[in-house]
Design a protein around this motif. Sequence first.
Motif, PDB file in Angstrom:
ATOM      1  N   GLU A 289       0.822  -1.201   0.000  1.00  0.00           N
ATOM      2  CA  GLU A 289       0.000   0.000   0.000  1.00  0.00           C
ATOM      3  C   GLU A 289       0.867   1.266   0.000  1.00  0.00           C
ATOM      4  OE1 GLU A 289      -3.971   1.960   0.416  1.00  0.00           O
ATOM      5  OE2 GLU A 289      -2.869   0.517  -0.797  1.00  0.00           O
ATOM      6  N   VAL A 290       1.996   1.223   0.685  1.00  0.00           N
ATOM      7  CA  VAL A 290       2.926   2.359   0.638  1.00  0.00           C
ATOM      8  C   VAL A 290       3.491   2.509  -0.769  1.00  0.00           C
ATOM      9  CG1 VAL A 290       5.121   3.270   1.492  1.00  0.00           C
ATOM     10  CG2 VAL A 290       3.500   2.235   3.096  1.00  0.00           C
ATOM     11  N   LEU A 291       3.843   1.385  -1.403  1.00  0.00           N
ATOM     12  CA  LEU A 291       4.332   1.432  -2.785  1.00  0.00           C
ATOM     13  C   LEU A 291       3.268   1.963  -3.743  1.00  0.00           C
ATOM     14  CD1 LEU A 291       6.240  -1.976  -2.923  1.00  0.00           C
ATOM     15  CD2 LEU A 291       7.272   0.276  -3.291  1.00  0.00           C
ATOM     16  N   ARG A 292       2.003   1.714  -3.427  1.00  0.00           N
ATOM     17  CA  ARG A 292       0.926   2.249  -4.258  1.00  0.00           C
ATOM     18  C   ARG A 292       0.847   3.770  -4.119  1.00  0.00           C
ATOM     19  NH1 ARG A 292      -4.364   3.920  -4.154  1.00  0.00           N
ATOM     20  NH2 ARG A 292      -4.537   3.745  -1.890  1.00  0.00           N
ATOM     21  N   LEU A 293       0.841   4.250  -2.899  1.00  0.00           N
ATOM     22  CA  LEU A 293       0.661   5.676  -2.661  1.00  0.00           C
ATOM     23  C   LEU A 293       1.931   6.485  -2.915  1.00  0.00           C
ATOM     24  CD1 LEU A 293      -1.483   5.500   0.594  1.00  0.00           C
ATOM     25  CD2 LEU A 293      -2.273   6.228  -1.661  1.00  0.00           C
ATOM     26  N   TYR A 294       3.087   5.889  -2.651  1.00  0.00           N
ATOM     27  CA  TYR A 294       4.367   6.602  -2.769  1.00  0.00           C
ATOM     28  C   TYR A 294       5.389   5.763  -3.543  1.00  0.00           C
ATOM     29  CZ  TYR A 294       2.278   9.509   0.866  1.00  0.00           C
ATOM     30  OH  TYR A 294       1.424  10.328   1.573  1.00  0.00           O
ATOM     31  N   PRO A 295       5.144   5.499  -4.830  1.00  0.00           N
ATOM     32  CA  PRO A 295       6.109   4.700  -5.608  1.00  0.00           C
ATOM     33  C   PRO A 295       7.398   5.491  -5.805  1.00  0.00           C
ATOM     34  CG  PRO A 295       4.467   5.667  -7.060  1.00  0.00           C
ATOM     35  CD  PRO A 295       4.023   5.989  -5.657  1.00  0.00           C
ATOM     36  N   SER A 296       8.532   4.805  -5.721  1.00  0.00           N
ATOM     37  CA  SER A 296       9.815   5.512  -5.853  1.00  0.00           C
ATOM     38  C   SER A 296       9.951   6.155  -7.231  1.00  0.00           C
ATOM     39  CB  SER A 296      10.986   4.567  -5.572  1.00  0.00           C
ATOM     40  OG  SER A 296      10.973   3.470  -6.456  1.00  0.00           O
ATOM     41  N   LEU A 297       9.519   5.446  -8.279  1.00  0.00           N
ATOM     42  CA  LEU A 297       9.474   6.017  -9.621  1.00  0.00           C
ATOM     43  C   LEU A 297       8.044   6.465  -9.902  1.00  0.00           C
ATOM     44  CD1 LEU A 297      11.605   3.715 -11.984  1.00  0.00           C
ATOM     45  CD2 LEU A 297      11.929   6.153 -11.599  1.00  0.00           C
ATOM     46  N   THR A 298       7.855   7.766 -10.087  1.00  0.00           N
ATOM     47  CA  THR A 298       6.490   8.258 -10.286  1.00  0.00           C
ATOM     48  C   THR A 298       5.994   8.025 -11.708  1.00  0.00           C
ATOM     49  OG1 THR A 298       7.323  10.474 -10.757  1.00  0.00           O
ATOM     50  CG2 THR A 298       6.709   9.976  -8.479  1.00  0.00           C
ATOM     51  N   TYR A 299       6.910   7.797 -12.637  1.00  0.00           N
ATOM     52  CA  TYR A 299       6.511   7.373 -13.984  1.00  0.00           C
ATOM     53  C   TYR A 299       7.665   6.645 -14.647  1.00  0.00           C
ATOM     54  CZ  TYR A 299       9.023  11.473 -15.891  1.00  0.00           C
ATOM     55  OH  TYR A 299       9.971  12.400 -16.222  1.00  0.00           O
ATOM     56  N   ILE A 300       7.330   5.795 -15.608  1.00  0.00           N
ATOM     57  CA  ILE A 300       8.300   5.015 -16.368  1.00  0.00           C
ATOM     58  C   ILE A 300       8.299   5.527 -17.799  1.00  0.00           C
ATOM     59  CG2 ILE A 300       8.821   2.703 -17.267  1.00  0.00           C
ATOM     60  CD1 ILE A 300       7.436   1.578 -14.768  1.00  0.00           C
ATOM     61  N   VAL A 301       9.460   5.605 -18.405  1.00  0.00           N
ATOM     62  CA  VAL A 301       9.556   6.079 -19.787  1.00  0.00           C
ATOM     63  C   VAL A 301       9.966   4.932 -20.706  1.00  0.00           C
ATOM     64  CG1 VAL A 301      10.695   7.684 -21.371  1.00  0.00           C
ATOM     65  CG2 VAL A 301      10.171   8.402 -19.044  1.00  0.00           C
ATOM     66  N   ARG A 302       9.261   4.805 -21.804  1.00  0.00           N
ATOM     67  CA  ARG A 302       9.641   3.878 -22.875  1.00  0.00           C
ATOM     68  C   ARG A 302       9.634   4.667 -24.184  1.00  0.00           C
ATOM     69  NH1 ARG A 302      10.915   1.373 -19.087  1.00  0.00           N
ATOM     70  NH2 ARG A 302      10.396  -0.770 -18.505  1.00  0.00           N
ATOM     71  N   GLY A 303      10.249   4.129 -25.227  1.00  0.00           N
ATOM     72  CA  GLY A 303      10.324   4.861 -26.481  1.00  0.00           C
ATOM     73  C   GLY A 303      10.342   3.940 -27.684  1.00  0.00           C
ATOM     74  N   THR A 304      10.057   4.519 -28.850  1.00  0.00           N
ATOM     75  CA  THR A 304      10.059   3.756 -30.098  1.00  0.00           C
ATOM     76  C   THR A 304      11.370   3.985 -30.847  1.00  0.00           C
ATOM     77  OG1 THR A 304       8.988   5.630 -31.213  1.00  0.00           O
ATOM     78  CG2 THR A 304       7.559   3.879 -30.387  1.00  0.00           C
TER      79      THR A 304
END
Length: 518
Positions: A384-399
Amino acid sequence: MANLVTTASAIFLLLPVLLWLLAVLYSVWWKPKRLEKFLKDQGLVGPPYKLFYGNLKENAALNKEAQSKPMGFSHNTVPRIAPLFHRIVQKYGKMPLFWQGTNPRVIILDPEMIRDVLYNKFYDFGKPISNPMAKLLATGVAYYEAERWGIHRKILNPAFHLEKIKGMVPAFYTSSMELISKWNDMVDAQGGSCEVDVWPEFQNFTGDVISRTAFGSDYREGRPIFELQSEQAELLHKTITSPYFPGLEYLPTRDNRRRREIDRSVKALLKGIIEKREKAMKLDPESSQNDLLGLLLESNLKESQESGGSPVVTPEEVIEECKLFYFSGQETTNILLTWTMIVLSMHPEWQNRAREEVLKIFGKNKPDYDGLTQLKTVTMILFEVLRLYPSLTYIVRGTSKETQLGGITFPPGVHFALPTLFLHHDKEFWGEDAEEFNPERFAGGVSKAAKHQTAFFPFGGGPRSCIGQNFALTEAKLVLSMILQQFWFELSPSYAHAPYTLLLLRPQHGAQLVLHKL
């Protein structure tokens, strides 16, 4: 004739400058505008591209405003942590286009599309490095692509097998015992209670753990690497929040010189540790069994012997993997432990439930691996802590090639932001209490917690999910159990709730708690 020679020489000398100017013009104007038109013709909307900066200036201004004051004791953190994303999504919908400097980024909030990116078509969506200076922090398995990624993942897998992690529990315990002893002394010196900023405490603790588990008896040699990597991370944050154009990394600026200096120092330190370990393994092959570096070298040697050639993972690549051990291994658990202590201070009823479970399974005895696997309530709390406060707030992928996603054709060079924080707080998938701390939602396991499984991905997802997630969770369970055995804790009056990102999600003003001895 002399004039012709002079003119030709001048042209020859100016040619590299002209070529560089053309490369910059292509990078900062022609390519972004061409991509913008292509994407908008397919229905993607968002703020327009602005020369050099894209939306970086707006992002900086919104972050500065958000970070100018703390928020209340609430878990509704999205507007503060990611104000630009929040504003763009509100204005343009759930698949908007924005600009990270000269790079177009599409925010993806549809879990089915996220599943395609992370699972079904993961080979089509690589990890882009839009700024070469990012490579100075670490590359390794987290950034390799295609066949190279597959080779490194295969070499590293044995080191993170559950049986190997079980063998690292004594190292976790040693570091945890040192932390607990230090806190006991502090509390005793102040009559049974004392204020502690647990953020730097856990930084030191997790740095010590990753040093021991990565390098065994050489853990003291690893501490300078941790400090240098932390400085490199701060320099990287400055880089990725500023516009980039070709050749910027070669300018002799103070920050660039320091980046190179840190990189040389870290590589030299790691090279010395690796060579020492290789010599020890020749004298005693069993010495490779208890730490990540030894297991990596052993796996690499075995794979190389089977292939009958040179090392599958080169010495330079071993160094990069060790740099990655240090940064990701230290930071991920540090952040998880810090936010867990803060949240349990906000919700003492769950702190009590976790302590009751720990005391029921271990009493005041030393926690062991088998007991850690039985900690259901503690595990629910960590998720639940990982849900509310994930260390990475977003992940980047690319083409890297023309790719289809969600019925839209994306050309090479488009980045995708998969906003972990947004999905984790979305009421559509988590219910009306999405902004509340409710570990019970994980009572049936991760797969049943949300209405869509891909709505929860604190460690990424698919084949490229974080290889060290079991390592991090085991470490967190052990030290948290030992803390709960010895102390109860609450927020200090000096604590200001102010989560923000500096590459990863951190407490802006520290994490001041009051520890009370049980």
